[in-house]
Design a protein around this motif. Structure first.
Motif, PDB file in Angstrom:
ATOM      1  N   SER A  11       0.807  -1.222   0.000  1.00 26.28           N
ATOM      2  CA  SER A  11       0.000   0.000   0.000  1.00 26.28           C
ATOM      3  C   SER A  11       0.840   1.272   0.000  1.00 26.28           C
ATOM      4  CB  SER A  11      -0.961   0.009   1.194  1.00 26.28           C
ATOM      5  OG  SER A  11      -0.240   0.161   2.408  1.00 26.28           O
ATOM      6  N   VAL A  12       2.137   1.164   0.302  1.00 23.62           N
ATOM      7  CA  VAL A  12       2.996   2.359   0.334  1.00 23.62           C
ATOM      8  C   VAL A  12       4.232   2.232  -0.565  1.00 23.62           C
ATOM      9  CG1 VAL A  12       2.234   3.106   2.626  1.00 23.62           C
ATOM     10  CG2 VAL A  12       4.202   1.564   2.419  1.00 23.62           C
ATOM     11  N   ARG A  13       4.422   1.110  -1.204  1.00 19.97           N
ATOM     12  CA  ARG A  13       5.609   0.885  -2.054  1.00 19.97           C
ATOM     13  C   ARG A  13       5.784   1.996  -3.072  1.00 19.97           C
ATOM     14  NH1 ARG A  13       4.614  -4.094  -4.763  1.00 19.97           N
ATOM     15  NH2 ARG A  13       5.254  -5.005  -2.809  1.00 19.97           N
ATOM     16  N   ASP A  14       4.717   2.358  -3.768  1.00 17.86           N
ATOM     17  CA  ASP A  14       4.817   3.390  -4.802  1.00 17.86           C
ATOM     18  C   ASP A  14       5.170   4.759  -4.224  1.00 17.86           C
ATOM     19  OD1 ASP A  14       4.280   1.473  -6.701  1.00 17.86           O
ATOM     20  OD2 ASP A  14       2.176   2.039  -6.940  1.00 17.86           O
ATOM     21  N   LEU A  15       4.736   5.038  -3.002  1.00 16.31           N
ATOM     22  CA  LEU A  15       5.103   6.308  -2.350  1.00 16.31           C
ATOM     23  C   LEU A  15       6.613   6.396  -2.162  1.00 16.31           C
ATOM     24  CD1 LEU A  15       2.432   6.620   0.472  1.00 16.31           C
ATOM     25  CD2 LEU A  15       2.553   7.938  -1.646  1.00 16.31           C
ATOM     26  N   PHE A  16       7.216   5.304  -1.683  1.00 17.27           N
ATOM     27  CA  PHE A  16       8.661   5.304  -1.479  1.00 17.27           C
ATOM     28  C   PHE A  16       9.412   5.378  -2.803  1.00 17.27           C
ATOM     29  CE2 PHE A  16       7.414   3.815   2.728  1.00 17.27           C
ATOM     30  CZ  PHE A  16       8.270   4.568   3.526  1.00 17.27           C
ATOM     31  N   ALA A  17       8.929   4.722  -3.822  1.00 14.88           N
ATOM     32  CA  ALA A  17       9.572   4.786  -5.144  1.00 14.88           C
ATOM     33  C   ALA A  17       9.516   6.211  -5.699  1.00 14.88           C
ATOM     34  CB  ALA A  17       8.904   3.805  -6.104  1.00 14.88           C
ATOM     35  N   ARG A  18       8.371   6.850  -5.580  1.00 14.65           N
ATOM     36  CA  ARG A  18       8.229   8.227  -6.061  1.00 14.65           C
ATOM     37  C   ARG A  18       9.141   9.175  -5.287  1.00 14.65           C
ATOM     38  NH1 ARG A  18       5.956  12.178  -8.643  1.00 14.65           N
ATOM     39  NH2 ARG A  18       4.930  13.944  -7.669  1.00 14.65           N
ATOM     40  N   GLU A  19       9.169   9.012  -3.968  1.00 17.22           N
ATOM     41  CA  GLU A  19      10.008   9.875  -3.131  1.00 17.22           C
ATOM     42  C   GLU A  19      11.474   9.763  -3.537  1.00 17.22           C
ATOM     43  OE1 GLU A  19      12.827  10.587   0.066  1.00 17.22           O
ATOM     44  OE2 GLU A  19      12.175   8.564  -0.487  1.00 17.22           O
ATOM     45  N   HIS A  40      13.951   6.147   3.838  1.00 11.58           N
ATOM     46  CA  HIS A  40      13.966   5.772   2.423  1.00 11.58           C
ATOM     47  C   HIS A  40      13.983   4.249   2.345  1.00 11.58           C
ATOM     48  CE1 HIS A  40      15.080   9.938   1.745  1.00 11.58           C
ATOM     49  NE2 HIS A  40      16.127   9.766   2.526  1.00 11.58           N
ATOM     50  N   ILE A  41      13.220   3.699   1.420  1.00 12.81           N
ATOM     51  CA  ILE A  41      13.204   2.251   1.199  1.00 12.81           C
ATOM     52  C   ILE A  41      13.363   2.009  -0.295  1.00 12.81           C
ATOM     53  CG2 ILE A  41      11.851   0.122   1.345  1.00 12.81           C
ATOM     54  CD1 ILE A  41      10.356   1.381   3.725  1.00 12.81           C
ATOM     55  N   GLU A  42      14.309   1.109  -0.618  1.00 10.32           N
ATOM     56  CA  GLU A  42      14.513   0.719  -2.006  1.00 10.32           C
ATOM     57  C   GLU A  42      14.871  -0.763  -2.024  1.00 10.32           C
ATOM     58  OE1 GLU A  42      16.568   2.548  -5.912  1.00 10.32           O
ATOM     59  OE2 GLU A  42      17.845   2.497  -4.131  1.00 10.32           O
ATOM     60  N   GLY A  43      13.990  -1.554  -2.605  1.00 13.61           N
ATOM     61  CA  GLY A  43      14.220  -2.995  -2.643  1.00 13.61           C
ATOM     62  C   GLY A  43      14.287  -3.561  -1.235  1.00 13.61           C
ATOM     63  N   ASP A  44      15.376  -4.276  -0.958  1.00 14.81           N
ATOM     64  CA  ASP A  44      15.509  -4.880   0.364  1.00 14.81           C
ATOM     65  C   ASP A  44      16.407  -4.060   1.296  1.00 14.81           C
ATOM     66  OD1 ASP A  44      18.018  -5.372  -0.673  1.00 14.81           O
ATOM     67  OD2 ASP A  44      18.019  -7.510  -0.205  1.00 14.81           O
ATOM     68  N   ARG A  45      16.583  -2.761   0.967  1.00 17.63           N
ATOM     69  CA  ARG A  45      17.387  -1.862   1.808  1.00 17.63           C
ATOM     70  C   ARG A  45      16.546  -0.687   2.270  1.00 17.63           C
ATOM     71  NH1 ARG A  45      21.429  -3.779   4.161  1.00 17.63           N
ATOM     72  NH2 ARG A  45      22.288  -1.704   4.424  1.00 17.63           N
ATOM     73  N   ALA A  46      16.819  -0.262   3.492  1.00 16.32           N
ATOM     74  CA  ALA A  46      16.181   0.938   4.044  1.00 16.32           C
ATOM     75  C   ALA A  46      17.249   1.728   4.777  1.00 16.32           C
ATOM     76  CB  ALA A  46      15.055   0.563   4.990  1.00 16.32           C
ATOM     77  N   TRP A  47      17.154   3.036   4.736  1.00 19.09           N
ATOM     78  CA  TRP A  47      18.052   3.894   5.488  1.00 19.09           C
ATOM     79  C   TRP A  47      17.244   5.062   6.010  1.00 19.09           C
ATOM     80  CZ3 TRP A  47      17.838   3.090   0.391  1.00 19.09           C
ATOM     81  CH2 TRP A  47      17.771   4.169  -0.476  1.00 19.09           C
ATOM     82  N   PHE A  48      17.631   5.511   7.204  1.00 18.91           N
ATOM     83  CA  PHE A  48      16.842   6.538   7.868  1.00 18.91           C
ATOM     84  C   PHE A  48      17.666   7.260   8.922  1.00 18.91           C
ATOM     85  CE2 PHE A  48      16.388   2.653  10.274  1.00 18.91           C
ATOM     86  CZ  PHE A  48      16.464   3.057  11.606  1.00 18.91           C
ATOM     87  N   ARG A  49      17.148   8.406   9.305  1.00 15.48           N
ATOM     88  CA  ARG A  49      17.612   9.126  10.488  1.00 15.48           C
ATOM     89  C   ARG A  49      16.381   9.436  11.301  1.00 15.48           C
ATOM     90  NH1 ARG A  49      20.070  14.857   8.983  1.00 15.48           N
ATOM     91  NH2 ARG A  49      19.776  15.069  11.193  1.00 15.48           N
ATOM     92  N   TRP A  50      16.542   9.649  12.569  1.00  9.45           N
ATOM     93  CA  TRP A  50      15.398   9.863  13.436  1.00  9.45           C
ATOM     94  C   TRP A  50      15.781  10.777  14.586  1.00  9.45           C
ATOM     95  CZ3 TRP A  50      19.076   6.784  15.077  1.00  9.45           C
ATOM     96  CH2 TRP A  50      19.238   6.602  16.438  1.00  9.45           C
ATOM     97  N   ASN A  51      14.751  11.215  15.286  1.00  9.38           N
ATOM     98  CA  ASN A  51      14.946  12.019  16.482  1.00  9.38           C
ATOM     99  C   ASN A  51      13.812  11.714  17.445  1.00  9.38           C
ATOM    100  OD1 ASN A  51      15.974  13.861  18.290  1.00  9.38           O
ATOM    101  ND2 ASN A  51      16.096  15.519  16.799  1.00  9.38           N
ATOM    102  N   GLU A  52      14.104  11.816  18.716  1.00 13.15           N
ATOM    103  CA  GLU A  52      13.069  11.577  19.730  1.00 13.15           C
ATOM    104  C   GLU A  52      12.126  12.762  19.852  1.00 13.15           C
ATOM    105  OE1 GLU A  52      15.117  10.416  23.274  1.00 13.15           O
ATOM    106  OE2 GLU A  52      15.795   8.549  22.386  1.00 13.15           O
ATOM    107  N   THR A  53      12.533  13.924  19.319  1.00 16.36           N
ATOM    108  CA  THR A  53      11.676  15.099  19.267  1.00 16.36           C
ATOM    109  C   THR A  53      11.576  15.536  17.811  1.00 16.36           C
ATOM    110  OG1 THR A  53      13.553  16.587  19.620  1.00 16.36           O
ATOM    111  CG2 THR A  53      12.364  15.856  21.591  1.00 16.36           C
TER     112      THR A  53
END
Length: 107
Positions: A42-50, A90-103
């Motif tokens: 349901s969200v695969r195409d969103l990540f591809a477009r992004e 970001h998600i592409e195929g079988d890889r994902a990478w991200f940064r995050w914050n608690e705030t």
């Protein structure tokens, strides 16, 4: 604190979009193997477009922001300790990478 082997969850409401098993950390970015869950379709195409827009973000910054805004509305990211307040994922195929914050990130 090492991140290797930690499992982060990506969700859409109560449904699993997938999980990310961390195998690389280059602070502030974490990356790892992405195993899709039932809600990923349901969200695969969103990540591809992004990602496509990110490659040309200088030319399409407003479009990228809108595309990523939709991702933010549709998914949440949780560390092994629980949901994080803000993230860039970001998600592409079988890889994902991200940064995050608690705030939330500053504007």
């Amino acid at each position: 604190m090492g991140f290797d082997g930690m499992v982060w969850q990506v969700r859409s409401g109560d449904e699993s979009v997938g999980r990310i098993t961390i195998d690389e950390a280059d602070f502030p970015w974490l990356s790892g193997h992405f195993a899709p869950g039932p809600a990923y379709a349901s969200v695969r195409d969103l990540f591809a477009r992004e990602l496509a827009l990110l490659e040309r973000v200088d030319e399409h910054v407003e479009e990228w922001e809108a595309a990523y805004g939709e991702i933010e509305r549709r998914v949440t990211l949780s560390s092994p300790d629980g949901p994080v307040a803000e993230f860039l994922l970001h998600i592409e195929g079988d890889r994902a990478w991200f940064r995050w914050n608690e705030t939330p990130f500053e504007e």
